[in-house]
Every structure is written in structure tokens, then in C-alpha cells.
Write an enzyme that holds these catalytic residues in place. Structure first.
Site, PDB file in Angstrom:
ATOM      1  N   TRP A 154       0.800  -1.226   0.000  1.00 16.82           N
ATOM      2  CA  TRP A 154       0.000   0.000   0.000  1.00 16.82           C
ATOM      3  C   TRP A 154       0.831   1.275   0.000  1.00 16.82           C
ATOM      4  O   TRP A 154       0.301   2.350  -0.214  1.00 16.82           O
ATOM      5  CB  TRP A 154      -0.985   0.028   1.170  1.00 16.82           C
ATOM      6  N   ASN A 155       2.137   1.173   0.222  1.00 19.31           N
ATOM      7  CA  ASN A 155       2.822   2.445   0.475  1.00 19.31           C
ATOM      8  C   ASN A 155       3.187   3.269  -0.756  1.00 19.31           C
ATOM      9  O   ASN A 155       3.221   4.482  -0.675  1.00 19.31           O
ATOM     10  CB  ASN A 155       4.032   2.245   1.387  1.00 19.31           C
ATOM     11  N   LYS A 178      -1.951  -7.170  -8.761  1.00 19.50           N
ATOM     12  CA  LYS A 178      -2.859  -7.134  -7.610  1.00 19.50           C
ATOM     13  C   LYS A 178      -2.327  -6.116  -6.602  1.00 19.50           C
ATOM     14  O   LYS A 178      -1.374  -6.361  -5.887  1.00 19.50           O
ATOM     15  CB  LYS A 178      -2.988  -8.491  -6.916  1.00 19.50           C
ATOM     16  N   GLY A 231       6.278  -6.364  -0.461  1.00 22.00           N
ATOM     17  CA  GLY A 231       5.447  -6.318   0.740  1.00 22.00           C
ATOM     18  C   GLY A 231       6.266  -6.713   1.943  1.00 22.00           C
ATOM     19  O   GLY A 231       7.502  -6.633   1.941  1.00 22.00           O
ATOM     20  N   GLY A 232       5.590  -7.146   2.970  1.00 18.98           N
ATOM     21  CA  GLY A 232       6.267  -7.502   4.217  1.00 18.98           C
ATOM     22  C   GLY A 232       6.993  -8.838   4.118  1.00 18.98           C
ATOM     23  O   GLY A 232       6.687  -9.670   3.245  1.00 18.98           O
ATOM     24  N   GLU A 253      10.652  -8.126  -2.956  1.00 19.73           N
ATOM     25  CA  GLU A 253      11.183  -6.885  -2.372  1.00 19.73           C
ATOM     26  C   GLU A 253      10.485  -6.730  -1.026  1.00 19.73           C
ATOM     27  O   GLU A 253       9.288  -6.457  -0.974  1.00 19.73           O
ATOM     28  CB  GLU A 253      10.857  -5.682  -3.265  1.00 19.73           C
ATOM     29  N   LEU A 254      11.235  -6.896   0.050  1.00 17.82           N
ATOM     30  CA  LEU A 254      10.584  -7.038   1.356  1.00 17.82           C
ATOM     31  C   LEU A 254      10.950  -5.890   2.308  1.00 17.82           C
ATOM     32  O   LEU A 254      11.291  -4.807   1.878  1.00 17.82           O
ATOM     33  CB  LEU A 254      10.911  -8.409   1.930  1.00 17.82           C
ATOM     34  N   CYS A 287       9.894   1.176   2.801  1.00 19.46           N
ATOM     35  CA  CYS A 287      10.738   0.017   3.087  1.00 19.46           C
ATOM     36  C   CYS A 287      12.176   0.441   3.354  1.00 19.46           C
ATOM     37  O   CYS A 287      12.906  -0.215   4.064  1.00 19.46           O
ATOM     38  CB  CYS A 287      10.669  -0.949   1.918  1.00 19.46           C
ATOM     39  N   GLU A 388      10.734  -4.058  11.982  1.00 20.96           N
ATOM     40  CA  GLU A 388      10.287  -2.984  11.092  1.00 20.96           C
ATOM     41  C   GLU A 388       8.982  -2.397  11.634  1.00 20.96           C
ATOM     42  O   GLU A 388       7.980  -3.095  11.718  1.00 20.96           O
ATOM     43  CB  GLU A 388      10.065  -3.527   9.681  1.00 20.96           C
TER      44      GLU A 388
HETATM   45  P1  NAD Z   1       1.855  -6.955   2.937  1.00 13.04           P
HETATM   46  O1  NAD Z   1       2.912  -7.972   2.853  1.00 13.04           O
HETATM   47  O2  NAD Z   1       0.829  -7.055   3.984  1.00 13.04           O
HETATM   48  O3  NAD Z   1       1.027  -6.898   1.571  1.00 13.04           O
HETATM   49  C1  NAD Z   1       1.654  -6.655   0.325  1.00 13.04           C
HETATM   50  C2  NAD Z   1       0.784  -7.194  -0.774  1.00 13.04           C
HETATM   51  O4  NAD Z   1       0.794  -8.611  -0.708  1.00 13.04           O
HETATM   52  C3  NAD Z   1      -0.685  -6.792  -0.705  1.00 13.04           C
HETATM   53  O5  NAD Z   1      -1.172  -6.611  -2.019  1.00 13.04           O
HETATM   54  C4  NAD Z   1      -1.320  -8.010  -0.047  1.00 13.04           C
HETATM   55  O6  NAD Z   1      -2.690  -8.148  -0.348  1.00 13.04           O
HETATM   56  C5  NAD Z   1      -0.505  -9.127  -0.667  1.00 13.04           C
HETATM   57  N1  NAD Z   1      -0.420 -10.356   0.109  1.00 13.04           N
HETATM   58  C6  NAD Z   1      -0.353 -10.506   1.451  1.00 13.04           C
HETATM   59  N2  NAD Z   1      -0.253 -11.800   1.774  1.00 13.04           N
HETATM   60  C7  NAD Z   1      -0.230 -12.497   0.608  1.00 13.04           C
HETATM   61  C8  NAD Z   1      -0.136 -13.880   0.287  1.00 13.04           C
HETATM   62  N3  NAD Z   1      -0.045 -14.809   1.232  1.00 13.04           N
HETATM   63  N4  NAD Z   1      -0.142 -14.237  -1.016  1.00 13.04           N
HETATM   64  C9  NAD Z   1      -0.224 -13.308  -1.987  1.00 13.04           C
HETATM   65  N5  NAD Z   1      -0.334 -11.980  -1.740  1.00 13.04           N
HETATM   66  C10 NAD Z   1      -0.320 -11.578  -0.458  1.00 13.04           C
HETATM   67  O7  NAD Z   1       2.629  -5.575   2.981  1.00 13.04           O
HETATM   68  P2  NAD Z   1       2.032  -4.111   3.153  1.00 13.04           P
HETATM   69  O8  NAD Z   1       1.646  -3.977   4.589  1.00 13.04           O
HETATM   70  O9  NAD Z   1       1.025  -3.812   2.095  1.00 13.04           O
HETATM   71  O10 NAD Z   1       3.305  -3.201   2.836  1.00 13.04           O
HETATM   72  C11 NAD Z   1       4.259  -2.911   3.785  1.00 13.04           C
HETATM   73  C12 NAD Z   1       5.454  -3.817   3.649  1.00 13.04           C
HETATM   74  O11 NAD Z   1       5.972  -3.748   2.328  1.00 13.04           O
HETATM   75  C13 NAD Z   1       6.573  -3.402   4.542  1.00 13.04           C
HETATM   76  O12 NAD Z   1       7.142  -4.521   5.177  1.00 13.04           O
HETATM   77  C14 NAD Z   1       7.589  -2.785   3.606  1.00 13.04           C
HETATM   78  O13 NAD Z   1       8.898  -2.809   4.044  1.00 13.04           O
HETATM   79  C15 NAD Z   1       7.374  -3.573   2.374  1.00 13.04           C
HETATM   80  N6  NAD Z   1       7.829  -2.839   1.194  1.00 13.04           N
HETATM   81  C16 NAD Z   1       8.993  -3.238   0.585  1.00 13.04           C
HETATM   82  C17 NAD Z   1       9.468  -2.528  -0.495  1.00 13.04           C
HETATM   83  C18 NAD Z   1      10.740  -2.940  -1.180  1.00 13.04           C
HETATM   84  O14 NAD Z   1      10.931  -2.579  -2.319  1.00 13.04           O
HETATM   85  N7  NAD Z   1      11.613  -3.687  -0.535  1.00 13.04           N
HETATM   86  C19 NAD Z   1       8.773  -1.428  -0.976  1.00 13.04           C
HETATM   87  C20 NAD Z   1       7.612  -1.056  -0.340  1.00 13.04           C
HETATM   88  C21 NAD Z   1       7.139  -1.788   0.753  1.00 13.04           C
END
Ligand code: NAD
Length: 495
Positions: A154-155, A178, A231-232, A253-254, A287, A388
């Protein structure tokens, strides 16, 4: 109350309702009120989207669009993003709470990914190999993978979409995007431009919904060749496990817990600004946040004083206002998570020298606002230094010398980014080499470019986005052998 704006899935060039007719409300983090609703997609929708992408990959116009033409289509898409940048920026601010000041600049820059990778599309060359066999011609070609799933957080939905979509398209793949269930609106607005750009139906599809519902169904779908996830770390690990059963290619990318290291020979004013931009920009919801500020003991107290003085001037408020410097937190769970870390920091014995609670400004009471927060006396083993938080919460950790700084910097499970503030070239290079992170910024922080590879070490991820090599994450190499021998030799031995 005015009716909520309703978005639909975009599949095969058409706007369609979710199969189950279920919807998720999307909130404005500044007002705390819902303003739109997006489909709560499920496995049936995942199948519809992947099937459309698979059909577009294997038949119809896309397989016949050459690399040069793909590049031209991508440049058109980039131009359309630029032409619609203000509108897209306003949607993102409304849905996500990101600052208009940042989104205006970000939307102006995002087209560059489409231009850069569009330009790269017809420059991926195979080789003719000096093969060690007689009467044999051997060469390589680099081919697309097929259907790629891009899952974004979402960020920064549109920026991260560009990082994935641009190389995937340039390589000739088709894509299902997605976005996060919290911030899907801007991706739906963006995909309205695809048809006008002349990109055939089914090449780019967008579906929304929860990660454990449509997200998992997309990752598990048998016709998906690659998953690119941001994502996370917990969700990323789950994606990796699910993709493994189909042996899918994966980029991840986490999260991060990046060290921003200030040496006593730095330009102090610049380093103070760098520390602020590392943690309070985007309300710390990045991130790459420099959430651990490592400060050399000899300048620690002076540095912290200056940091607090500057941080106090941060203007928190309506993200639509160009004056605002710190906006709301994007989601209620994230808001609660940040508040919980204020208690954790207290229990761990960190000293709060700024903020440490939700906003007490009555004009902001409806939004999810937390105060920019600074802790001193932090030990690297504390939870606020290891986990984090993803909010405007800074842990200041003192260090003695270079070795000590590197030891602390690397003592986390993450390895996404880092900052080094020094005037010594020798020290800048030495420390850069020793830090276990995918990015090191020296005397700057939070800079990204389409030209430069971005990606994490350790548990911050796998693979790189941006830069020339990112396109290879969406391609596979084939070796083609042609025999020019007049006769096939003994068939019972390996050639
Ligand atoms: P999140 O992991 O909760 O969700 C990210 C995405 O993944 C969403 O679209 C979510 O619906 C989907 N998702 C969640 N579980 C899933 C699964 N089991 N299978 C498939 N899809 C799934 O993360 P968030 O809260 O939206 O974003 C914040 C996190 O993202 C932070 O940890 C941040 O560090 C990370 N982030 C990393 C980068 C990078 O480039 N390294 C950039 C931006 C954000």
C-alpha cells in the site's frame, strides 16, 4: 452520505464485477472515512484474470508485437501517465494519505520507467557462441516467461507497479497486477490509460482483494510463470513457499531496518536533514526508512539536539496541502501497530525525546496521525531496533568507531538500504563495502532511479528492480543448436 465510488476488476480489457459480488471499502486516511469500494476478488477472479493474460500471451495480437513496437507502446503509456499525473496523484493522496508534494514529483518521474524499459525492449540481444563442436551452429535467444503476477503493497502503489510492469512488458510478458486491498484505487485509475496507449486487451489486467484470498490464488495458479512481490517479509515468505510448489520464478522486495550512519567528520547540517528524510518522509512508511540512526559518540548529543530542533518544525496535516510535511498513517492496522511500538519502546527502556504518542492536534482527530518520534539510549538488541515499525519512529544508537558502526549496522535480519554520512572518501568506500545491504547512500538518502538496481540482501528479498538487468528477471534464455553435418554420427554416444 454520498455514494462510494465503485471500482471493478480490469480483465481482458473490460471492467467486470467480482464473481462473488463482494467489495472492500477504501478509506481516506486523513478523514478516516470510506470514499470508494474495490472488488474483494477470489480464486474465480484470479482464474479469469490469469486465463485472460495467458490467452493474450499465447494468441491474439501481443505475440506478434515486435520488441521495437512494444517499446513504442510503452513510451505512449509513459506519456499518458505524465498527461494524467495530477489526477493520479490526487487519487493516491485521497486513498493512501501520501503527500501531494511527494506524489506530484513521483508521478512526474514514474513515466521514466516506461521510457527506459521501453527503450531497452529491442536491445536484448542473444549471442552466437564459439561452440567446441564440429559442423554446429549454436546461439542463444532471450524469451519472455509468460504470465507474470505483480503484487504490490500500500505504500507506493504506482511507483512499485512501474518497477514491475515496465520490465515485464518490455520483455514481452503479460501481467496480472494485484494492488494492496487498502490502496487499489490508483492502480485502477492508471490501468484506464492502457487501452488508449494501444496495448492489446489481456496484456495488463488488474484485480483487487485480500492477500490470503485472491493473492494466494494468483500465486498458486498453474498458468502463472513468475511472481514479483513487494510487501512484508512474513507475506513474502508465504508467497515464496506457495510459488515453490509450481517452481515459479520469484522476485521479492521485502522489509527493512536500514542503518543511517553518521560519522563525526560529516557535514552536520546535511546529515541532520538526511536523518529526517530517512525516517519522517512518507510518515516513515517506506521500506527504505533509515529507522536506525547510528551516531558516533563524539557528536551524539549535539547531533540529537539539532535533530530534535528540525524534527519539531515538521508540519503535520492534510496531505492534499502542499505545505504538509508529515501526513497520516495509511491503514488502521498500521496505525495500531505503530502505537503498540510506543509501549514496547517504554518497556525496553528507550528514552523518548520527541513524540511517542498519537497526534494531540484536534484538527487531525479524524485521521490516523502519529507524532514524529525519536528514541535515544537505544540498544541494537531492543525490539524497536530490530523490527520494522513502518512509521515515523526513529531509534538513535551511539557507536564508538568504524568497526563498531559496521557491527551494529549488520546486526539485523534485513539488508535493504543504508546511509553513510562522512566527508572522507576512504571511509565512505570502506564502509559501503562492509555494509550488508542492497543500497548504500553516501551523503544522501532515499534516492531511487530507473537506472540503478534496487533490491535487498538477507531477508529483505530476492532479485533486483530497476537498472538494465531487471529485465532479465522477466526473461529466460534458450540455447538453439543447429547441426550442419551431412550425416548424423553414432546415435549411441553423447555429442
Ligand atoms: P503486505 O505484505 O501485507 O502486503 C503486500 C501485498 O501482498 C498486498 O497486495 C497483499 O494483499 C498481498 N499479500 C499478502 N499476503 C499475501 C499472500 N499470502 N499471497 C499473496 N499476496 C499476499 O505488505 P504491506 O503492509 O502492504 O506493505 C508494507 C510492507 O511492504 C513493509 O514490510 C515494507 O517494508 C514492504 N515494502 C517493501 C518494499 C521494497 O521494495 N523492498 C517497498 C515497499 C514496501
Amino acid at each position: 452520505m454520498a455514494a462510494l465510488k465503485r471500482y471493478q476488476h480490469y480483465i481482458n480489457g473490460e471492467w467486470v464485477d467480482p464473481s462473488n459480488d463482494e467489495w472492500i471499502e477504501s478509506y481516506n486516511p486523513y478523514s478516516g472515512k470510506p470514499w470508494a469500494e474495490v472488488p474483494r476478488g477470489d480464486a474465480a477472479d484470479a482464474d479469469r484474470a490469469v486465463s485472460a493474460a495467458f490467452k493474450a500471451y499465447t494468441s491474439g495480437d501481443w505475440p506478434n508485437v515486435g520488441a521495437t513496437e512494444r517499446g513504442a507502446l510503452m513510451r505512449k503509456l509513459g506519456d499518458l501517465i505524465a498527461a494524467n499525473s495530477q489526477k493520479l496523484a490526487a487519487i493516491e493522496v485521497q486513498d493512501n494519505g501520501k503527500l501531494m508534494a511527494e506524489m506530484g514529483a513521483q508521478l512526474g518521474y514514474i513515466p521514466q520507467w516506461y521510457y527506459y524499459f521501453g527503450g531497452l525492449a529491442d536491445k536484448i540481444e542473444g549471442s552466437v557462441l564459439p561452440i567446441d563442436k564440429p559442423d554446429t551452429f549454436n546461439f542463444t535467444v532471450h524469451e519472455p516467461l509468460g504470465v507474470c503476477v505483480a503484487i504490490t503493497p500500500w505504500n507506493s502503489p504506482l511507483l512499485i507497479t512501474a518497477w514491475k510492469l515496465a520490465p515485464a512488458l518490455a520483455a514481452g510478458n503479460t501481467v496480472v497486477i494485484k494492488p494492496s486491498e487498502y490502496t487499489s484505487a490508483s492502480t485502477f485509475e492508471f490501468v484506464k490509460l492502457v487501452e488508449e496507449a494501444g496495448i492489446p486487451p489481456g496484456v495488463i489486467n488488474v484485480v483487487s482483494g485480500y492477500g490470503n484470498e485472491i493473492g494466494e490464488a494468483l500465486v498458486a495458479h498453474e498458468k502463472v510463470a513468475k511472481v514479483s512481490f513487494t510487501g512484508g517479509t512474513v507475506s513474502g515468505t508465504r508467497v515464496y513457499e506457495n510459488a515453490a510448489s509450481g517452481l515459479k520464478k520469484v522476485s521479492l522486495e521485502l522489509g527493512g531496518k536500514s542503518p543511517n550512519i553518521v560519522f563525526d567528520d560529516c557535514e552536520i547540517d546535511n546529515a541532520v536533514k538526511g536523518a529526517i528524510s530517512g525516517i519522517f518522509a512518507a510518515t516513515g512508511q517506506t521500506c527504505i526508512a533509515g529507522s536506525r540512526l547510528l551516531v558516533q559518540e563524539s557528536i551524539h548529543d549535539e547531533f540529537v539536539d539539532r535533530l530534535i530542533t528540525l524534527a519539531k518544525t515538521a508540519k503535520m496535516g492534510d496531505p492534499m496541502s502542499i505545505e504538509t510535511q508529515v501526513g497520516p498513517v495509511t491503514t488502521p492496522p498500521q496505525y495500531k501497530k505503530i502505537l503498540s511500538y510506543f509501549d514496547i519502546a517504554k518497556e525496553d527502556g528507550a528514552e523518548c525525546v520527541l513524540g511517542g504518542s498519537k497526534s494531540d492536534d484536534p484538527s487531525l482527530e479524524h485521521g490516523w496521525f502519529v507524532q514524529p518520534t525519536i528514541y535515544t539510549g537505544v540498544r541494537n538488541s531492543m525490539r524497536i531496533a530490530q523490527e520494522e515499525i513502518f512509521g515515523p519512529v526513529l531509534s538513535v544508537i551511539p557507536f564508538k568507531d568504524d568497526d563498531h558502526a559496521v557491527e551494529i549496522a549488520n546486526d539485523v535480519v534485513y539488508g535493504l538500504a543504508s546511509g553513510v554520512w562522512t566527508q572522507s572518501i576512504r571511509r565512505a568506500l570502506e564502509i559501503s563495502k562492509r555494509i550488508q545491504a542492497g543500497t548504500v547512500w553516501v551523503n544522501t538518502y532515499r534516492a531511487v532511479s530507473f537506472v540503478s538496481p534496487f533490491g535487498g540482501f538477507k531477508r529483505s528479498g530476492l532479485g533486483k528492480e530497476s537498472g538494465q538487468h531487471a529485465i532479465r528477471e522477466y526473461m529466460q534464455t534458450k540455447s538453439i543448436w543447429i547441426s550442419t553435418a551431412e550425416e548424423v554420427p553414432n546415435p549411441f554416444i553423447i555429442r
